[in-house]
Design a protein around this motif. Sequence first.
Motif, short mmCIF file in Angstrom:
data_model
loop_
_atom_site.label_atom_id
_atom_site.label_comp_id
_atom_site.label_asym_id
_atom_site.label_seq_id
_atom_site.Cartn_x
_atom_site.Cartn_y
_atom_site.Cartn_z
N GLN A 171 0.84 -1.21 0.00
CA GLN A 171 0.00 0.00 0.00
C GLN A 171 0.87 1.25 0.00
OE1 GLN A 171 -2.61 -2.17 -0.72
NE2 GLN A 171 -3.89 -0.53 0.06
N SER A 172 1.95 1.21 0.78
CA SER A 172 2.77 2.42 0.90
C SER A 172 3.48 2.72 -0.42
CB SER A 172 3.77 2.29 2.04
OG SER A 172 4.78 1.37 1.69
N LEU A 173 3.68 1.69 -1.25
CA LEU A 173 4.34 1.89 -2.54
C LEU A 173 3.36 2.03 -3.70
CD1 LEU A 173 7.23 -0.68 -2.07
CD2 LEU A 173 7.54 1.77 -2.42
N GLY A 174 2.07 1.80 -3.42
CA GLY A 174 1.07 1.90 -4.49
C GLY A 174 1.07 0.69 -5.40
N PHE A 175 1.38 -0.48 -4.84
CA PHE A 175 1.42 -1.71 -5.64
C PHE A 175 0.09 -2.45 -5.54
CE2 PHE A 175 2.22 -6.36 -5.82
CZ PHE A 175 2.71 -6.45 -7.12
N VAL A 176 -0.42 -2.87 -6.69
CA VAL A 176 -1.67 -3.63 -6.72
C VAL A 176 -1.35 -5.03 -7.27
CG1 VAL A 176 -4.06 -3.67 -7.52
CG2 VAL A 176 -2.88 -1.48 -7.24
N HIS A 177 -1.52 -6.04 -6.43
CA HIS A 177 -1.15 -7.41 -6.83
C HIS A 177 -2.07 -7.92 -7.95
CE1 HIS A 177 -1.22 -11.81 -6.68
NE2 HIS A 177 0.01 -11.75 -6.23
N GLY A 178 -3.36 -7.69 -7.78
CA GLY A 178 -4.28 -7.98 -8.87
C GLY A 178 -5.02 -9.30 -8.80
N VAL A 179 -4.44 -10.31 -8.14
CA VAL A 179 -5.17 -11.58 -8.09
C VAL A 179 -4.87 -12.31 -6.76
CG1 VAL A 179 -3.48 -12.71 -9.62
CG2 VAL A 179 -5.72 -13.74 -9.35
N LEU A 180 -5.44 -11.71 -5.72
CA LEU A 180 -5.16 -12.21 -4.36
C LEU A 180 -6.07 -13.37 -3.97
CD1 LEU A 180 -4.30 -8.96 -2.37
CD2 LEU A 180 -2.79 -10.85 -3.01
#
Length: 465
Positions: free
Chosen positions: A227-236
């Motif tokens: 979250q702090s880096l703005g990363f979206v995994h996409g398929v959790l």
Amino acid sequence: MGKLYSKHSYLELPHSLYARLEKSQTTQYAIRYLNDAVVNDFNILLQEDDMMIINGNHDDLFAMAYAGHQYGHFTMLGDGRAMMLGELHHQNQRYDVHVKGSGPTPFSRRGDGYATMLSSLKEYLMSEALYQLGVPTTRPFAVLDTNQTVYRDIPQDGSMLIRIGKSHIRVGTVEYARALQEPTILQSLLDYAIDRLYPEIKNSNKLYLALFDQVVKRQAELVAKWQSLGFVHGVLNTDNVLLSGETIDYGPCAFLDEYDPSLTFSSIDRNGRYSYQKQPYITSWNLSKLAAAMVTLIDPDESNAIDLLNQSLAEFEMLYTQYYYEHMAKKLGLVPMQESDKKLIDELLELMQRNKVDYTNTFYQLTCNDYDSLPFSMVEWTLFHDKWIKREPKHDIMKQVNPVVIPRNHLVLQAIEQAAFDDNDELFRTLIDVYKDPYNYDRDVNPKFQEPNPNKERFVTYCGT
Ligand code: AMP
Ligand code: MG
């Protein structure tokens, strides 16, 4: 020195947790990229014996069985296009050496067992970039060219990705062991996970609850970092969540450009189940599936077991919130953090969202005292700035956590498409290099690697298996 073994410790577990595979023929495949950083970090000599293991030229290959909640629905899965090549021992830690795209296994279901060059290159670039950004993750070791055509929407080049991770035991692996309805198998798997990942809890009196607590903590740390880096995994899905707390499976992942917490990039995530803002919530949901799978081992009295697990699960939100605000406070140079800083952080995020600013670059500009290029109105900026400056932000701390450069979705796509489809590696190799030292403020970085996607249309990512 890192030492490779073909016989993996997982093979000592009950046979229903994996399927042994035939000797592989990866020897014939050319290495397209070898990650020198991994070879150095793990001090692997790459002698003849090591190459035999990496090439899968031995009799101890296996595919792991697992299940998973995919978009909320329970399914039996397993390594359908992957296998374990061996185990790497390095500084008292064991690592899996795993290859993806190696052909059909008993878990392939309707899939062909292969991987496209495009998908392997994306995982290679993104997972190494996340590692360099300080995020726990599996690391890419090599991409192989299989000289085989893989049929997706269009015919594509096939490839294999070899990766290294602390362990590929997923929440879904525990769900699978539970579904076998043989308590001893579940217990052996969890004992193995403790021995492998959390040996420090071995003497806890509530051993499996202690394991659950550890996983909750690691996942809270991981998602706070994302979250702090703005990363979206996409398929959790639960099959993509590791007990080790490392990031795994880089299909439709992406980084935020504009700060809009509701963003989802994956083409198949139509309801935004795995959007940026939902990642903490969905991780807690995934952990509740882990808890349900472990319930029989927590306490002989089921309602006691449920109470205990619920208490541990409730810790997730508390831990996540704490870690998240600690990261965000650092991004603003507010160390040690004060309780009132949380409000200031929220205020800035609101301002960022309202003005549709780039997430990474805003923090970069704040770090560089480059306020003029921020698009905020004078009034709103002054209101925030006055409060922030009073807290005497520490810019040296900001530099440690606000990256100069992150993988930009449009550049990543361009690089992997050129490398996979046009045999042009130039951008791919440049990006590997640019993402190597993301917090270095003394390095000259071409601004084109910092800019967000100039095309304002919403970026869409594909699982690209
Ligand atoms: P993923 O979306 O990569 O996390 O994969 C989810 C499940 O689908 C895993 O069990 C994979 O092994 C399986 N899978 C994905 N792609 C393929 C493929 N091309 N062939 C066989 N199985 C696959
Ligand atoms: Mg997966």
